[in-house]
Design a protein around this motif. Structure first.
Motif, short mmCIF file in Angstrom:
data_model
loop_
_atom_site.label_atom_id
_atom_site.label_comp_id
_atom_site.label_asym_id
_atom_site.label_seq_id
_atom_site.Cartn_x
_atom_site.Cartn_y
_atom_site.Cartn_z
N PRO A 333 30.22 -58.39 58.00
CA PRO A 333 28.81 -58.71 58.22
C PRO A 333 28.42 -58.45 59.68
O PRO A 333 29.24 -57.98 60.48
N GLY A 334 27.18 -58.79 60.02
CA GLY A 334 26.75 -58.71 61.42
C GLY A 334 25.44 -57.99 61.62
O GLY A 334 24.71 -58.29 62.56
N HIS A 335 25.11 -57.02 60.76
CA HIS A 335 23.86 -56.28 60.93
C HIS A 335 22.71 -56.99 60.21
O HIS A 335 22.92 -57.75 59.27
N LYS A 336 21.49 -56.67 60.64
CA LYS A 336 20.29 -57.26 60.04
C LYS A 336 19.52 -56.24 59.22
O LYS A 336 18.38 -56.51 58.81
N GLY A 337 20.09 -55.08 58.98
CA GLY A 337 19.46 -54.04 58.17
C GLY A 337 20.53 -53.20 57.51
O GLY A 337 21.74 -53.40 57.72
N THR A 338 20.11 -52.24 56.70
CA THR A 338 21.05 -51.35 56.01
C THR A 338 21.97 -50.67 57.02
O THR A 338 21.51 -50.16 58.05
N VAL A 339 23.26 -50.65 56.72
CA VAL A 339 24.24 -50.00 57.59
C VAL A 339 24.24 -48.51 57.25
O VAL A 339 24.64 -48.11 56.16
N THR A 340 23.81 -47.69 58.20
CA THR A 340 23.57 -46.28 57.92
C THR A 340 24.79 -45.39 58.15
O THR A 340 24.94 -44.37 57.47
N CYS A 341 25.64 -45.75 59.10
CA CYS A 341 26.75 -44.86 59.44
C CYS A 341 27.96 -45.66 59.89
O CYS A 341 27.82 -46.75 60.47
N VAL A 342 29.15 -45.14 59.59
CA VAL A 342 30.41 -45.76 59.97
C VAL A 342 31.30 -44.69 60.60
O VAL A 342 31.30 -43.54 60.15
#
Length: 369
Positions: A333-342
């Motif tokens: 977890p940790g983001h406040k929106g869609t995770v776009t790239c890794v």
């Protein structure tokens, strides 16, 4: 009565020496306190550190005013580049101090959708919704070349040095239904050296390990494999029920990772002689694509030779799987929106993620077996 002799000098063996108090907590401990008194700090958790990051989780924020669409480590792992819908590229240091030492904001006229570091020179390649491919010298921050590469939005690019001629080749994938190949470096011209007509909008592209084949994902739910020398399609990878969003080749060049809008992530076997007729090695679940139709970008771990893969999701988390067993190792977890790239660090168990909330997170994982 005789005078007593002088006492022997004290021996240093077995002597108790008072140790000076250390003001800093141990490297593998996290201390928390509401006061400045060192004696009142309470140890809340001991953490086994596995990298040289300043902390187990680091947030990189403040440089972009819109969603970040792609982020990459360079080949050394010392630097990070990220591109955003605010038409800028930010450059960061991986290790402390994690400074944002560059912001390139005037190179494109539309959102920058993908970027890649050059494999042999201090250059950055970026593609944008303004139909252009740009070369940027990261030592000076100046754009060295701008190519009007396509007639439509350019969704992705990839580069290779494995072609055999010692020239870096760049492949760009566009909504105009084509994939074009360009020569990198200063000697490369502004004309493409190869064009592949797929026939429908292309979402992503990846080079094979030997630089002879191109893997191209398109809106027809297939991954087309083109031979660069023949200039034609040699076979197709099927199995997706919806559009693949990105492609990533494993470090050993044998497997291809492809998330899709169906929320299923497939690992295809792209070895010349696959034991499975369908070429499907694993089907992974756990990263929901959502309804925004974002081109989510996955990655392979590099420090352990590709034992793990990761894809972000619309649930604002990053899913990390073990490739061999197919089980979920982490939901981060940790983001406040869609995770776009890794992306994974090339030498340490560090994962980099970017999100629609305009921030990036660096986190360390347990090292691979």
């Amino acid at each position: 009565m005789s005078k007593r002799g002088a006492s022997p000098p004290p021996s240093t063996e077995g002597t108790l020496v008072k140790r000076a108090r250390s003001n800093s907590p141990a490297r593998n401990q996290i201390a928390i306190s509401s006061s400045n008194d060192e004696r009142q700090k309470a140890l809340i958790r001991s953490v086994k550190r596995t990298s040289n990051l300043e902390a187990p989780i680091i947030s990189l924020s403040g440089s972009h005013s819109a969603e970040i669409l792609s982020c990459r480590f360079d080949a050394t792992g010392q630097n990070i580049a990220a591109c955003s819908a605010d038409r800028s590229v930010s450059l960061w240091r991986t290790y402390p101090p994690n400074t944002n030492y560059g912001l390139l904001s005037s190179h494109h006229k539309a959102p920058i959708l993908d970027l890649q570091w050059s494999l042999f020179s201090p250059q950055l390649y970026t593609v944008s919704a303004d139909h252009t491919l740009c070369f940027t010298d990261v030592t000076t921050g100046k754009r060295t070349k701008k190519i009007r590469a396509h007639r439509g939005i350019i969704n992705a690019l990839d580069r290779t040095m494995a072609g055999g001629a010692g020239i870096e080749l760049i492949a760009t994938a566009s909504d105009d239904g084509t994939v074009r190949v360009w020569e990198g470096g200063e000697e490369g011209g502004k004309n493409s050296v190869a064009v592949f007509e797929v026939g429908c909008p292309v979402t992503s592209v990846a080079w094979s390990a030997d630089g002879q084949n191109l893997y191209i994902s398109a809106l027809d739910n297939e991954i087309h494999v083109y031979d660069l020398r023949k200039g034609e399609q040699v076979y197709a990878l099927t199995g997706h029920s919806d559009t693949p969003t990105s492609l990533a080749l494993s470090p050993n060049g044998s497997y291809l990772l492809s998330p899709s809008f169906s929320s299923h992530t497939i690992i295809h076997d792209v070895r010349p002689f696959s034991p499975s007729p369908s070429r499907i090695h694993r089907i992974l679940q756990g990263a929901p694509a959502g309804f925004e139709n974002t081109l989510l970008k996955g990655a392979w771990s590099k420090d352990d030779g590709g034992q793990r893969v990761a894809v972000g999701g619309a649930d604002r988390m990053v899913c990390v799987w073990d490739v061999e067993s197919g089980r979920v190792l982490y939901k981060l977890p940790g983001h406040k929106g869609t995770v776009t790239c890794v992306d994974f660090h090339p030498r340490e168990p560090i994962i980099l993620t970017s999100s629609k909330d305009g921030t990036m997170l660096l986190g360390e994982l347990d090292p691979g077996l």
